[in-house]
Design a protein around this motif. Structure first.
Motif, PDB file in Angstrom:
ATOM      1  N   GLN A 132      94.651  96.511  90.933  1.00  0.00           N
ATOM      2  CA  GLN A 132      95.662  95.570  90.461  1.00  0.00           C
ATOM      3  C   GLN A 132      96.914  95.629  91.339  1.00  0.00           C
ATOM      4  O   GLN A 132      97.508  94.595  91.669  1.00  0.00           O
ATOM      5  N   THR A 133      97.291  96.840  91.725  1.00  0.00           N
ATOM      6  CA  THR A 133      98.480  97.023  92.557  1.00  0.00           C
ATOM      7  C   THR A 133      98.286  96.414  93.937  1.00  0.00           C
ATOM      8  O   THR A 133      99.189  95.769  94.482  1.00  0.00           O
ATOM      9  N   LEU A 134      97.108  96.598  94.525  1.00  0.00           N
ATOM     10  CA  LEU A 134      96.826  96.014  95.841  1.00  0.00           C
ATOM     11  C   LEU A 134      96.990  94.497  95.816  1.00  0.00           C
ATOM     12  O   LEU A 134      97.596  93.907  96.722  1.00  0.00           O
ATOM     13  N   VAL A 135      96.439  93.868  94.788  1.00  0.00           N
ATOM     14  CA  VAL A 135      96.534  92.409  94.684  1.00  0.00           C
ATOM     15  C   VAL A 135      97.985  91.984  94.518  1.00  0.00           C
ATOM     16  O   VAL A 135      98.460  91.037  95.164  1.00  0.00           O
ATOM     17  N   ASN A 136      98.717  92.687  93.662  1.00  0.00           N
ATOM     18  CA  ASN A 136     100.120  92.342  93.442  1.00  0.00           C
ATOM     19  C   ASN A 136     100.947  92.523  94.702  1.00  0.00           C
ATOM     20  O   ASN A 136     101.799  91.682  95.028  1.00  0.00           O
ATOM     21  N   VAL A 137     100.725  93.614  95.422  1.00  0.00           N
ATOM     22  CA  VAL A 137     101.472  93.849  96.658  1.00  0.00           C
ATOM     23  C   VAL A 137     101.189  92.748  97.674  1.00  0.00           C
ATOM     24  O   VAL A 137     102.102  92.244  98.347  1.00  0.00           O
ATOM     25  N   ALA A 138      99.930  92.342  97.788  1.00  0.00           N
ATOM     26  CA  ALA A 138      99.573  91.279  98.728  1.00  0.00           C
ATOM     27  C   ALA A 138     100.237  89.954  98.340  1.00  0.00           C
ATOM     28  O   ALA A 138     100.779  89.237  99.197  1.00  0.00           O
ATOM     29  N   LEU A 139     100.195  89.611  97.063  1.00  0.00           N
ATOM     30  CA  LEU A 139     100.809  88.370  96.597  1.00  0.00           C
ATOM     31  C   LEU A 139     102.320  88.397  96.773  1.00  0.00           C
ATOM     32  O   LEU A 139     102.935  87.405  97.188  1.00  0.00           O
ATOM     33  N   ILE A 140     102.923  89.540  96.453  1.00  0.00           N
ATOM     34  CA  ILE A 140     104.376  89.667  96.579  1.00  0.00           C
ATOM     35  C   ILE A 140     104.792  89.597  98.044  1.00  0.00           C
ATOM     36  O   ILE A 140     105.815  88.996  98.382  1.00  0.00           O
ATOM     37  N   ALA A 141     104.009  90.196  98.927  1.00  0.00           N
ATOM     38  CA  ALA A 141     104.315  90.130 100.351  1.00  0.00           C
ATOM     39  C   ALA A 141     104.275  88.688 100.841  1.00  0.00           C
ATOM     40  O   ALA A 141     105.166  88.246 101.595  1.00  0.00           O
ATOM     41  N   ALA A 142     103.255  87.938 100.424  1.00  0.00           N
ATOM     42  CA  ALA A 142     103.157  86.536 100.831  1.00  0.00           C
ATOM     43  C   ALA A 142     104.317  85.721 100.276  1.00  0.00           C
ATOM     44  O   ALA A 142     104.920  84.897 100.976  1.00  0.00           O
ATOM     45  N   ALA A 143     104.659  85.961  98.998  1.00  0.00           N
ATOM     46  CA  ALA A 143     105.776  85.245  98.388  1.00  0.00           C
ATOM     47  C   ALA A 143     107.093  85.616  99.056  1.00  0.00           C
ATOM     48  O   ALA A 143     107.990  84.774  99.200  1.00  0.00           O
ATOM     49  N   SER A 144     107.229  86.868  99.485  1.00  0.00           N
ATOM     50  CA  SER A 144     108.460  87.311 100.150  1.00  0.00           C
ATOM     51  C   SER A 144     108.634  86.623 101.502  1.00  0.00           C
ATOM     52  O   SER A 144     109.753  86.261 101.878  1.00  0.00           O
ATOM     53  N   VAL A 145     107.540  86.444 102.225  1.00  0.00           N
ATOM     54  CA  VAL A 145     107.610  85.738 103.510  1.00  0.00           C
ATOM     55  C   VAL A 145     108.082  84.303 103.280  1.00  0.00           C
ATOM     56  O   VAL A 145     108.959  83.793 103.994  1.00  0.00           O
ATOM     57  N   LEU A 146     107.512  83.644 102.281  1.00  0.00           N
ATOM     58  CA  LEU A 146     107.921  82.278 101.956  1.00  0.00           C
ATOM     59  C   LEU A 146     109.396  82.227 101.573  1.00  0.00           C
ATOM     60  O   LEU A 146     110.136  81.325 101.998  1.00  0.00           O
ATOM     61  N   LEU A 147     109.826  83.220 100.813  1.00  0.00           N
ATOM     62  CA  LEU A 147     111.218  83.255 100.373  1.00  0.00           C
ATOM     63  C   LEU A 147     112.174  83.486 101.540  1.00  0.00           C
ATOM     64  O   LEU A 147     113.225  82.847 101.630  1.00  0.00           O
ATOM     65  N   LEU A 148     111.803  84.377 102.453  1.00  0.00           N
ATOM     66  CA  LEU A 148     112.653  84.629 103.620  1.00  0.00           C
ATOM     67  C   LEU A 148     112.776  83.387 104.496  1.00  0.00           C
ATOM     68  O   LEU A 148     113.853  83.089 105.029  1.00  0.00           O
ATOM     69  N   LEU A 149     111.676  82.668 104.643  1.00  0.00           N
ATOM     70  CA  LEU A 149     111.727  81.424 105.414  1.00  0.00           C
ATOM     71  C   LEU A 149     112.645  80.405 104.741  1.00  0.00           C
ATOM     72  O   LEU A 149     113.404  79.689 105.413  1.00  0.00           O
ATOM     73  N   ALA A 150     112.579  80.355 103.422  1.00  0.00           N
ATOM     74  CA  ALA A 150     113.454  79.435 102.691  1.00  0.00           C
ATOM     75  C   ALA A 150     114.917  79.837 102.843  1.00  0.00           C
ATOM     76  O   ALA A 150     115.801  78.979 102.968  1.00  0.00           O
ATOM     77  N   LEU A 151     115.196  81.140 102.846  1.00  0.00           N
ATOM     78  CA  LEU A 151     116.569  81.604 103.032  1.00  0.00           C
ATOM     79  C   LEU A 151     117.087  81.254 104.423  1.00  0.00           C
ATOM     80  O   LEU A 151     118.243  80.854 104.581  1.00  0.00           O
ATOM     81  N   LEU A 152     116.235  81.414 105.426  1.00  0.00           N
ATOM     82  CA  LEU A 152     116.638  81.038 106.787  1.00  0.00           C
ATOM     83  C   LEU A 152     116.923  79.543 106.865  1.00  0.00           C
ATOM     84  O   LEU A 152     117.888  79.113 107.506  1.00  0.00           O
ATOM     85  N   ALA A 153     116.086  78.750 106.194  1.00  0.00           N
ATOM     86  CA  ALA A 153     116.304  77.299 106.188  1.00  0.00           C
ATOM     87  C   ALA A 153     117.589  76.931 105.457  1.00  0.00           C
ATOM     88  O   ALA A 153     118.222  75.908 105.773  1.00  0.00           O
ATOM     89  N   ALA A 154     117.988  77.766 104.479  1.00  0.00           N
ATOM     90  CA  ALA A 154     119.211  77.502 103.721  1.00  0.00           C
ATOM     91  C   ALA A 154     120.459  77.983 104.454  1.00  0.00           C
ATOM     92  O   ALA A 154     121.571  77.817 103.956  1.00  0.00           O
ATOM     93  N   GLY A 155     120.261  78.606 105.610  1.00  0.00           N
ATOM     94  CA  GLY A 155     121.414  79.010 106.408  1.00  0.00           C
ATOM     95  C   GLY A 155     121.829  80.451 106.254  1.00  0.00           C
ATOM     96  O   GLY A 155     122.892  80.845 106.762  1.00  0.00           O
ATOM     97  N   ALA A 156     121.046  81.263 105.566  1.00  0.00           N
ATOM     98  CA  ALA A 156     121.393  82.670 105.413  1.00  0.00           C
ATOM     99  C   ALA A 156     121.233  83.393 106.742  1.00  0.00           C
ATOM    100  O   ALA A 156     120.268  83.178 107.473  1.00  0.00           O
TER     101      ALA A 156
END
Length: 253
Positions: free
Chosen positions: A107-131
Motif C-alpha cells: 500500500q505504501t509503495l503505491v501511495n509513494v508512487a502516486l504522491i510522487a507523480a502528483a508532486s511533479v504535476l504540482l511543481l510544474l503548476a507552481l512554476l507556471a504560476a510564477g513561483a
C-alpha cells in the motif's frame, strides 16, 4: 509465491482500486493544482509580514506539497484499512502467506508512487504560476519519506477507527490542523511564542523546513539545524510510523 511476488500482487490490486475511484484521482492529482490556481494571485503579491500568503510564492512550495503528502496517504490508507476490517478481508489474507507488514508495504509503495507523480504535476503548476524555487534533489528523498510517515499514521487511524467513515473523519481531523500548524502556510512568527516548540512534534514540520531550506533562497532550517538533520529526523519518524502502523493492523480480529 515469493515475498516480492506477494508485494507486487498486492500493490497491483491497490493501484487498480485507486484508479477506479474518480474522486480519489481528482483529489490526489487535480485538487492541489486547483488550490494553486485559486491562490496564485494572492501569493504572488508577496507583501511581507507573517500572515497567510504574505511571503513570495517560492516560500509556499512545501506548503502546497503538504496537501498531497499529508491528505493522500492519511485518507487512502486509513480508509483502506477500515474497509478491509469491515469486509473481514484481513482474516482472509491471514490464511495466505502474505504478512501484514507486506500488505502495508505494498500500500505504501503505491501511495509513494502516486504522491510522487502528483508532486511533479504540482511543481510544474507552481512554476507556471510564477513561483521561484530551486529544483533540488532533496525533493526525491523528502517526498517519499514524509509519505511513508503518513501511510503509517493512516494505518494506525484505520486500525483504531470503528468504521470507514470514522477513519476518514479521523484522518481529516489530524490532517487539517497539521496542514496549517507545521510551518507551512503560517510561519512560527505568526503564532504565539509558546507554540513554536509544539511545531516540532509534527512530522510535517521537518518536511516543510527541510524542503524550504533546500529550495527557497534565504530560508534556513529550524531545529535541528540543517537540511540533512531535518531529513534524518523525518526518516526516523518514517521507520517508526511504518512499524507501529504494521503492528496495529488487525490481521486476525
Amino acid at each position: 509465491m515469493s515475498r516480492l511476488s506477494r508485494v507486487r500482487s498486492e500493490a497491483r490490486a491497490a493501484y487498480t482500486s485507486f484508479v477506479r475511484r474518480r474522486t480519489a484521482v481528482f483529489f490526489t492529482f487535480f485538487f492541489p493544482v486547483l488550490l494553486i490556481a485559486i491562490f496564485a494571485g494572492l501569493i504572488s503579491t508577496g507583501g511581507g509580514g507573517t500572515g497567510l500568503f504574505s511571503q513570495p510564492p517560492g516560500y509556499y512550495v512545501p506548503a502546497y506539497l503538504a496537501v498531497v503528502v499529508l491528505f493522500t496517504p492519511l485518507s487512502r490508507v486509513s480508509s483502506e484499512v477500515a474497509r478491509h476490517r469491515e469486509g473481514a478481508r484481513f482474516e482472509k489474507l491471514a490464511t495466505t502467506p502474505l504478512e501484514k507488514w507486506e500488505w502495508l508495504f505494498a500500500q505504501t509503495l503505491v501511495n509513494v508512487a502516486l504522491i510522487a507523480a502528483a508532486s511533479v504535476l504540482l511543481l510544474l503548476a507552481l512554476l507556471a504560476a510564477g513561483a521561484s524555487f530551486a529544483l533540488s534533489p532533496w525533493f526525491v528523498v523528502f517526498v517519499p519519506a514524509v509519505s511513508v510517515v503518513f501511510c503509517g499514521v493512516g494505518a494506525v487511524l484505520g486500525s483504531l477507527a470503528d468504521s470507514q467513515d470514522g477513519a476518514i473523519a479521523a484522518s481529516n481531523g489530524v490532517a487539517i490542523p497539521l496542514l496549517f500548524l507545521s510551518d507551512t502556510f503560517l510561519s512560527p512568527a505568526a503564532l504565539p511564542d509558546w507554540f513554536a516548540p509544539v511545531m516540532n512534534l509534527s512530522p510535517l514540520t521537518y518536511f516543510a523546513r527541510g524542503v524550504r531550506a533546500a529550495t527557497y533562497s534565504g530560508a534556513t532550517p529550524g531545529w535541528p539545524g540543517s537540511v540533512t538533520a531535518e531529513f534524518a529526523v523525518l526518516l526516523a519518524l518514517a521507520v517508526a510510523a511504518f512499524a507501529v502502523g504494521a503492528a496495529l493492523i488487525p490481521w486476525t480480529e
